[in-house]
Design a protein around this motif. Structure first.
Motif, mmCIF file in Angstrom:
data_model
loop_
_atom_site.group_PDB
_atom_site.id
_atom_site.type_symbol
_atom_site.label_atom_id
_atom_site.label_comp_id
_atom_site.label_asym_id
_atom_site.label_seq_id
_atom_site.Cartn_x
_atom_site.Cartn_y
_atom_site.Cartn_z
ATOM 1 N N VAL A 141 17.708 7.554 6.699
ATOM 2 C CA VAL A 141 16.824 7.621 5.538
ATOM 3 C C VAL A 141 15.564 6.824 5.843
ATOM 4 O O VAL A 141 15.641 5.691 6.320
ATOM 5 C CB VAL A 141 17.525 7.033 4.289
ATOM 6 N N CYS A 142 14.409 7.430 5.586
ATOM 7 C CA CYS A 142 13.151 6.696 5.772
ATOM 8 C C CYS A 142 12.072 7.366 4.927
ATOM 9 O O CYS A 142 12.305 8.424 4.346
ATOM 10 C CB CYS A 142 12.750 6.684 7.243
ATOM 11 N N SER A 143 10.901 6.749 4.838
ATOM 12 C CA SER A 143 9.855 7.314 3.993
ATOM 13 C C SER A 143 9.188 8.488 4.709
ATOM 14 O O SER A 143 9.272 8.607 5.932
ATOM 15 C CB SER A 143 8.790 6.263 3.672
ATOM 16 N N GLU A 144 8.508 9.312 3.948
ATOM 17 C CA GLU A 144 7.826 10.469 4.567
ATOM 18 C C GLU A 144 6.648 10.041 5.441
ATOM 19 O O GLU A 144 6.136 10.836 6.212
ATOM 20 C CB GLU A 144 7.374 11.469 3.495
ATOM 21 N N ASP A 145 6.226 8.774 5.333
ATOM 22 C CA ASP A 145 5.148 8.285 6.196
ATOM 23 C C ASP A 145 5.678 7.744 7.524
ATOM 24 O O ASP A 145 4.901 7.231 8.338
ATOM 25 C CB ASP A 145 4.351 7.161 5.483
ATOM 26 N N SER A 146 6.984 7.855 7.745
ATOM 27 C CA SER A 146 7.572 7.303 8.967
ATOM 28 C C SER A 146 7.167 8.091 10.195
ATOM 29 O O SER A 146 6.779 9.258 10.103
ATOM 30 C CB SER A 146 9.099 7.307 8.866
ATOM 31 N N LEU A 164 12.112 10.190 2.298
ATOM 32 C CA LEU A 164 11.894 9.891 0.882
ATOM 33 C C LEU A 164 10.404 9.999 0.570
ATOM 34 O O LEU A 164 9.569 9.475 1.315
ATOM 35 C CB LEU A 164 12.391 8.482 0.554
ATOM 36 N N PRO A 165 10.060 10.669 -0.538
ATOM 37 C CA PRO A 165 8.639 10.842 -0.878
ATOM 38 C C PRO A 165 7.986 9.500 -1.235
ATOM 39 O O PRO A 165 8.654 8.596 -1.729
ATOM 40 C CB PRO A 165 8.677 11.741 -2.119
ATOM 41 N N VAL A 166 6.683 9.409 -0.961
ATOM 42 C CA VAL A 166 5.929 8.220 -1.359
ATOM 43 C C VAL A 166 4.871 8.622 -2.388
ATOM 44 O O VAL A 166 4.519 9.797 -2.492
ATOM 45 C CB VAL A 166 5.229 7.549 -0.155
ATOM 46 N N GLU A 167 4.389 7.640 -3.135
ATOM 47 C CA GLU A 167 3.316 7.916 -4.099
ATOM 48 C C GLU A 167 2.019 8.121 -3.340
ATOM 49 O O GLU A 167 1.703 7.360 -2.410
ATOM 50 C CB GLU A 167 3.168 6.741 -5.078
ATOM 51 N N ASP A 174 8.531 6.444 -3.799
ATOM 52 C CA ASP A 174 8.606 6.880 -5.188
ATOM 53 C C ASP A 174 10.058 6.706 -5.633
ATOM 54 O O ASP A 174 10.948 7.446 -5.241
ATOM 55 C CB ASP A 174 8.175 8.355 -5.236
ATOM 56 N N ARG A 175 10.272 5.691 -6.465
ATOM 57 C CA ARG A 175 11.631 5.266 -6.778
ATOM 58 C C ARG A 175 12.478 6.387 -7.408
ATOM 59 O O ARG A 175 13.616 6.613 -6.993
ATOM 60 C CB ARG A 175 11.558 4.063 -7.724
ATOM 61 N N LEU A 176 11.896 7.072 -8.376
ATOM 62 C CA LEU A 176 12.667 8.122 -9.057
ATOM 63 C C LEU A 176 13.058 9.245 -8.099
ATOM 64 O O LEU A 176 14.202 9.689 -8.060
ATOM 65 C CB LEU A 176 11.870 8.702 -10.220
ATOM 66 N N ALA A 177 12.079 9.660 -7.291
ATOM 67 C CA ALA A 177 12.354 10.732 -6.324
ATOM 68 C C ALA A 177 13.392 10.266 -5.307
ATOM 69 O O ALA A 177 14.257 11.049 -4.877
ATOM 70 C CB ALA A 177 11.066 11.133 -5.624
ATOM 71 N N TYR A 347 -10.341 5.246 -0.139
ATOM 72 C CA TYR A 347 -9.560 5.041 1.082
ATOM 73 C C TYR A 347 -8.284 4.298 0.716
ATOM 74 O O TYR A 347 -8.157 3.750 -0.385
ATOM 75 C CB TYR A 347 -10.370 4.210 2.095
ATOM 76 N N TYR A 348 -7.328 4.279 1.675
ATOM 77 C CA TYR A 348 -6.134 3.457 1.502
ATOM 78 C C TYR A 348 -6.177 2.327 2.524
ATOM 79 O O TYR A 348 -6.482 2.554 3.701
ATOM 80 C CB TYR A 348 -4.848 4.275 1.727
ATOM 81 N N ARG A 349 -5.886 1.125 2.062
ATOM 82 C CA ARG A 349 -5.702 0.013 2.996
ATOM 83 C C ARG A 349 -4.617 -0.897 2.460
ATOM 84 O O ARG A 349 -4.703 -1.383 1.325
ATOM 85 C CB ARG A 349 -6.996 -0.783 3.169
ATOM 86 N N SER A 350 -3.607 -1.153 3.257
ATOM 87 C CA SER A 350 -2.580 -2.124 2.887
ATOM 88 C C SER A 350 -3.224 -3.509 3.015
ATOM 89 O O SER A 350 -4.057 -3.712 3.896
ATOM 90 C CB SER A 350 -1.407 -1.959 3.853
ATOM 91 N N PRO A 351 -2.871 -4.477 2.129
ATOM 92 C CA PRO A 351 -3.539 -5.783 2.187
ATOM 93 C C PRO A 351 -3.531 -6.365 3.612
ATOM 94 O O PRO A 351 -2.495 -6.346 4.272
ATOM 95 C CB PRO A 351 -2.690 -6.651 1.255
ATOM 96 N N LEU A 352 -4.672 -6.820 4.081
ATOM 97 C CA LEU A 352 -4.848 -7.469 5.382
ATOM 98 C C LEU A 352 -4.704 -6.539 6.594
ATOM 99 O O LEU A 352 -4.841 -6.974 7.733
ATOM 100 C CB LEU A 352 -3.876 -8.656 5.549
ATOM 101 N N SER A 353 -4.447 -5.256 6.355
ATOM 102 C CA SER A 353 -4.213 -4.339 7.479
ATOM 103 C C SER A 353 -5.505 -4.020 8.231
ATOM 104 O O SER A 353 -6.601 -4.077 7.681
ATOM 105 C CB SER A 353 -3.602 -3.045 6.925
ATOM 106 N N ASN A 354 -5.371 -3.664 9.500
ATOM 107 C CA ASN A 354 -6.545 -3.256 10.290
ATOM 108 C C ASN A 354 -6.660 -1.731 10.384
ATOM 109 O O ASN A 354 -7.383 -1.209 11.214
ATOM 110 C CB ASN A 354 -6.493 -3.874 11.697
ATOM 111 N N ILE A 355 -5.866 -1.031 9.557
ATOM 112 C CA ILE A 355 -5.984 0.429 9.489
ATOM 113 C C ILE A 355 -6.617 0.795 8.148
ATOM 114 O O ILE A 355 -6.159 0.303 7.105
ATOM 115 C CB ILE A 355 -4.600 1.104 9.593
ATOM 116 N N ILE A 356 -7.655 1.622 8.183
ATOM 117 C CA ILE A 356 -8.276 2.086 6.943
ATOM 118 C C ILE A 356 -8.228 3.608 6.963
ATOM 119 O O ILE A 356 -8.718 4.240 7.903
ATOM 120 C CB ILE A 356 -9.711 1.543 6.798
ATOM 121 N N THR A 357 -7.585 4.183 5.953
ATOM 122 C CA THR A 357 -7.361 5.618 5.944
ATOM 123 C C THR A 357 -8.203 6.241 4.839
ATOM 124 O O THR A 357 -7.987 5.986 3.651
ATOM 125 C CB THR A 357 -5.858 5.903 5.749
#
Ligand code: PLP
Length: 418
Positions: A141-146, A164-167, A174-177, A347-357
């Motif tokens: 089991v892993c997220s769809e972004d894996s 598992l789907p992500v938001e 996505d907890r419910l999914a 864009y998406y950026r996780s806090p402090l991450s060096n990846i910007i999507t």
């Protein structure tokens, strides 16, 4: 295990000393090893820069690090350099991921893919041997972004792989999914789950909530083990984020993948697999009787020069300078994020991450190839990522923004003309 910067003299002494601890094919009396140094016609060790370089010299000496060297018994022919591989494993496990001294086994794998496969292989066998589970009662089991290596593992080890789907905006599970998928698995007779939780996904740099996974698994009554895929984030997130709790102190986490050939800038072939002591045995292949200590890794023969390359990078920096290098990448990424905010570009950026999507709709098509922006899907991209590596300087980011501004300005003025 301390992770300290070493002087060039000390570094050379340690590596050349370690090589002396290995078998000497040329001057020794060894007859039976199916290996030797690299072909001298092509890879001469007489070239002075080869002699001077700890890495190149090791490459030519060609030590074989077959097997896992934290377990005790190993091939004695390459004991010298295997000692440095053990130091690498200890720095990763103990200094970066906060394990207790000597509590973790590991080896340098061919890459993150192999390290993930190794983890999944071990847990699958554990569930089969210790819980009497059949293949259809085990799932990954892993997220769809894996990373796609999880699906590869599912296929190779003949167990189902469930994503598992992500938001869309937050890239969080996505907890419910997820609850729904887990209920379906339960109904289908699955009992044991191999959970792979990410520490920085390849496309988004997002970090999964390992506690949420543990909670979901417990609520649904699954047997489970959690592996962390830190192929991308392992040499970055635990250092840059002081509040990081995804490490060996976490009772539910048993193993990690790290990739030295990504952020650490080691040569390809330097994935790292780490697992708590007592688990490697589930990958033991007793048939490997010609290898001392038996082999419990996927790869078999592998170059000891890869371990030395990582050891050299660790020794050239030490923990503090490595942190400083990560901080520089973080600050450049923050700079870019601020510039995008000014322009109201999503864009998406996780806090402090060096990846910007970036959202693909924000970027004119003709900028994608020249700037090597990597899409999530080559046919219908909805996201395009920028990874702030050493070569991605502010000047280069500035140039990208200038191009982006002029193209976007043109698009807007076109509209106004109509
Ligand atoms: C790159 C990557 C992998 C696979 O690593 P390879 O070294 O290419 O085999 C696995 N997981 C994540 C998150 C990655 O970024």
């Amino acid at each position: 295990m301390e992770w300290k910067r070493k002087s060039e003299t000390e570094i050379k002494q340690r590596v050349f000393g370690a090589l002396k601890g290995n078998v000497n094919y040329r001057d020794g009396s060894i007859l039976g090893i199916p290996g030797t140094q690299l072909d001298s016609k092509v890879f001469s060790e007489e070239i002075s820069f080869v002699r001077e370089s700890p890495y190149l010299f090791t490459l030519v000496q060609n030590p074989n690090h077959i097997g896992c060297h934290t377990l005790g018994d190993s091939e004695s022919y390459f004991e010298g350099t295997q000692g440095l591989e053990r130091e690498v494993i200890r720095i990763c496990a103990e200094n970066i991921l906060c394990a207790a001294p000597h509590s973790v086994d590991g080896y340098i794998a061919s890459g993150g893919t192999e390290a993930n496969l190794q983890a999944i292989w071990i847990y699958r066998n554990y569930f089969m041997y210790e819980h009497g589970a059949s293949l259809s009662e085990i799932a990954i089991v892993c997220s769809e972004d894996s990373h796609y290596s999880m699906q590869k593992a599912g296929n190779m080890f003949q167990v189902r792989c469930v994503l598992l789907p992500v938001e869309e905006k937050t890239r969080k599970i996505d907890r419910l999914a997820a609850e729904e998928k887990l209920s379906m698995l339960k109904q289908a007779g699955v009992k044991c789950l191999i959970v792979v939780s990410n520490m920085m996904t390849t496309m988004f740099g997002s970090i999964d909530d390992a506690d949420l996974y543990a909670e979901l698994m417990q609520n649904h009554g699954f047997e489970f083990r959690i592996h962390i895929d830190a192929a991308y984030g392992g040499f970055y997130a635990p250092l840059i984020d002081e509040s990081n709790t995804i490490d060996f102190r976490h009772p539910n986490i048993h193993s990690f993948t790290m990739d030295a050939h990504k952020l650490l800038q080691a040569p390809y072939g330097t994935g790292i697999f780490l697992i708590r002591k007592g688990w490697m045995k589930y990958a033991q292949t007793d048939a490997a009787s010609y290898v001392a200590g038996a082999d419990c890794t996927i790869s078999g023969s592998r170059s000891g020069a890869n371990a030395i390359a990582i050891w050299l990078i660790f020794s050239a920096y030490g923990r503090h300078e490595w942190f400083e290098k990560c901080s520089t990448l973080e600050r450049r990424a923050s700079w870019l994020a601020k510039e995008l905010d000014k322009r109201k570009i999503s864009y998406y950026r996780s806090p402090l991450s060096n990846i910007i999507t970036l959202e693909a709709s924000e970027v004119p098509d003709d900028l994608v190839t020249p700037f090597g922006l990597v899409p999530d899907d080559h046919h219908r991209p909805s996201w395009l990522k920028i990874v702030v590596m050493e070569h991605v300087t502010i000047e280069k980011l500035e140039f990208f923004l200038e191009e982006l501004d002029s193209k976007r300005f043109l698009e807007v003025s076109d509209l106004q003309l109509i």
